[in-house]
Design an enzyme around this catalytic site. Structure first.
Site, mmCIF file in Angstrom:
data_model
loop_
_atom_site.group_PDB
_atom_site.id
_atom_site.type_symbol
_atom_site.label_atom_id
_atom_site.label_comp_id
_atom_site.label_asym_id
_atom_site.label_seq_id
_atom_site.Cartn_x
_atom_site.Cartn_y
_atom_site.Cartn_z
ATOM 1 N N GLU A 162 -25.774 11.496 -15.916
ATOM 2 C CA GLU A 162 -24.667 11.522 -16.876
ATOM 3 C C GLU A 162 -24.378 10.124 -17.387
ATOM 4 O OE1 GLU A 162 -23.521 12.741 -19.445
ATOM 5 O OE2 GLU A 162 -22.712 14.565 -18.529
ATOM 6 N N ASP B 196 -23.547 18.215 -21.369
ATOM 7 C CA ASP B 196 -22.525 18.622 -22.337
ATOM 8 C C ASP B 196 -23.128 19.463 -23.461
ATOM 9 O OD1 ASP B 196 -23.978 16.678 -23.613
ATOM 10 O OD2 ASP B 196 -22.269 15.421 -24.155
#
Length: 520
Positions: free
Chosen positions: A240, A319
């Protein structure tokens, strides 16, 4: 005596010993040509379980990942009536029953709507919904990636931009700094530099929730932290907010220039969730694994310890950043970090499967046959259709030509993507890429599943217009035929406004000899 010795050892040592023995047995079996793909205890999740790091997710469209597994691999949905069907195995521990998919989808098209988890955790992947960076995804076309595995015709998963799969409610997947390992078999030729072709641990809400909330393999040509060496594609860790090749993000390994254009790649990541992660890759068709990084977690705050949330993502970022392309054939996630010996044994098993092996048929216009297409015009009888920088051209190919050139001039005959009575031609060394026309010129491009692509990549055979060989009419421009002109390849009419429509030598230029493949 040896079994008594093993029983006397501590459990961790015993498991490590068994894993090492499993790797040795597999390597020895390969050396003498013993089939390993369906032998009891030899498949990836059997190997990892023996090593004390059982699979908590096992996904594959092409084969079983447990020797005892005999359930469904994936689900398809057909366009004609929205009905669904589960595609299973030919036998326990074996290969996908692709014929069941062909039968169910006959006369229409299908997409893949679910990829089943073979582990007891039932962490099945379905088409991904909207996320912080992307609208809801669509399912991948079920027939986009035909491939031979273990001597069987099966289908892989070909991801284009806007496609992806996910499970936000999993069981057993690492969370909050727990240790895990994972691998996937992917393609080194179907890649791009967009974010993010991932497989692994992600957020449970489809949003970026901060550093360390992902722990997934990434594969592509995107260089997040400079410098990256070579042109990629690279196996990286999507933790991430960054694709990491080291604890500093950028590559500290000048020898890691990427895998190059390997048709099948084993990509591997393992992370103890606290202070160490490692990246490996290998050629899924031969050889062993190479470690490109093994060291500390990223030094930026939030990664040590990790904060994984335990969702599983395939084909997008955490995401739902979904601009990437990629191919997926199989992959697993484990509880705990597998031993290097177990990783090596899994790689040996993957190699033993024979990804992209010969179809067993050559030189004919039969589905699955491998062929080359030779020009019959007097000027060019030593020239063959090949792809070069994505475009179709003709060039001379001989027994002394480079292996790459021979591979570029070899095609696998597939049932027509728009009409099963006609033909489509898949690249031998770019699985999932087909010969298709665009603005009348021929290119090698990945199959994206649209009706337009299917029509552009379908050709119908007839006796050669010159009276010899075979001519191939464009499915959607039936008066235009595959023709070489000035060493490029077009769909051309017999006379017309374009130079490549010239009537001069047209009948010869559109007549092709279907020959044995240069690279079977």
């Amino acid at each position: 005596m040896f079994l008594r010795f093993l029983r006397a050892r501590p459990r961790r040592l015993r498991n490590a010993t068994l894993a090492a023995l499993s790797a040795l047995v597999t390597v020895l079996a390969l050396a003498v040509g013993v089939p390993q793909a369906s032998a009891a205890g030899s498949l990836p999740c059997d190997i990892y379980a023996t090593a004390g790091t059982p699979c908590v997710a096992a996904h594959s469209l092409v084969r079983a990942l447990y020797s005892s597994y005999n359930g469904s691999l994936y689900q398809v949905q057909r366009a004609s009536d929205s009905a669904t069907a589960n595609i299973g195995l030919l036998a326990a521990g074996g290969y996908a029953n692709a014929a069941a998919q062909d039968s169910f989808c006959s006369g229409t098209t299908c997409i893949i709507t679910k990829i089943y988890d073979q582990s007891a955790r039932h962490n099945d992947l379905t088409v991904e919904g909207a996320g912080g960076a992307g609208a809801a995804d669509v399912g991948a076309p079920a027939d986009a990636l035909p491939v031979t595995v273990g001597g069987h015709q099966v289908y892989g998963l070909e991801i284009s931009a806007g496609m992806g799969y996910r499970d936000n409610s999993t069981s057993g997947v690492a969370t909050n700094g727990a240790a895990e390992g994972m691998y996937m078999v992917t393609s080194g030729t179907h890649v791009n530099g967009s974010c993010c072709f991932d497989y692994g641990n992600a957020e449970t809400n489809n949003k970026d929730t901060g550093n360390g909330h992902m722990d997934a393999i990434n594969f592509g040509t995107e260089c997040w932290f400079s410098p990256c060496y070579g042109g990629g594609p690279w196996v990286q860790a999507d933790l991430e907010n960054g694709l990491f090749q080291s604890d500093s993000g950028y590559s500290k390994n000048t020898a890691n220039t990427g895998t190059g254009a390997i048709p099948f790649v084993t990509a591997l990541l393992k992370n103890n969730g606290q202070d160490h992660f490692a990246l490996k890759y290998g050629n899924a068709q031969s050889g062993s694994l190479t470690t490109t990084y093994s060291g500390g977690e990223p030094t930026t705050s939030g990664y040590s310890p990790m904060h994984q949330e335990g969702a599983i993502v395939l084909g997008t970022g955490g995401d739902n950043s979904n601009g990437s392309i990629g191919s997926f054939f199989e992959g697993v996630m484990t509880a705990g970090i597998p031993t290097d010996a177990a990783d090596n044994s899994v790689q040996a098993n993957i190699v033993s499967v024979g990804y992209g092996g010969s179809t067993g048929t050559t030189g004919t216009l039969a589905a699955g046959s491998e062929i080359s297409l030779r020009a019959t015009t007097s000027c060019c009888t030593g020239d063959y259709i090949r792809h070069q920088n994505n475009a179709a051209v003709i060039s001379a190919i001989t027994s002394s030509s480079a292996a790459l050139d021979k591979g570029d001039a070899t095609w696998i005959v597939r049932r027509g993507l728009a009409d099963r009575s006609c033909y489509s031609f898949e690249s031998r060394n770019y699985p999932g890429d087909f010969l298709r026309h665009y603005n009348y010129q021929l290119y090698r491009q990945p199959m994206v599943g649209t009706a337009q692509f299917r029509q552009d990549a379908t050709f119908c055979a007839s006796t050669g217009k010159s009276g010899t060989g075979t001519s191939f009419a464009s499915y959607n421009y039936p008066t235009r035929y595959l023709r070489h002109y000035n060493y490029n390849v077009y769909i051309a009419s017999d006379g017309g406004s374009n130079a490549f429509d010239s009537a001069t030598s047209w009948t010869d230029d559109v007549s092709w000899a279907v020959t044995a493949p240069w690279a079977p």
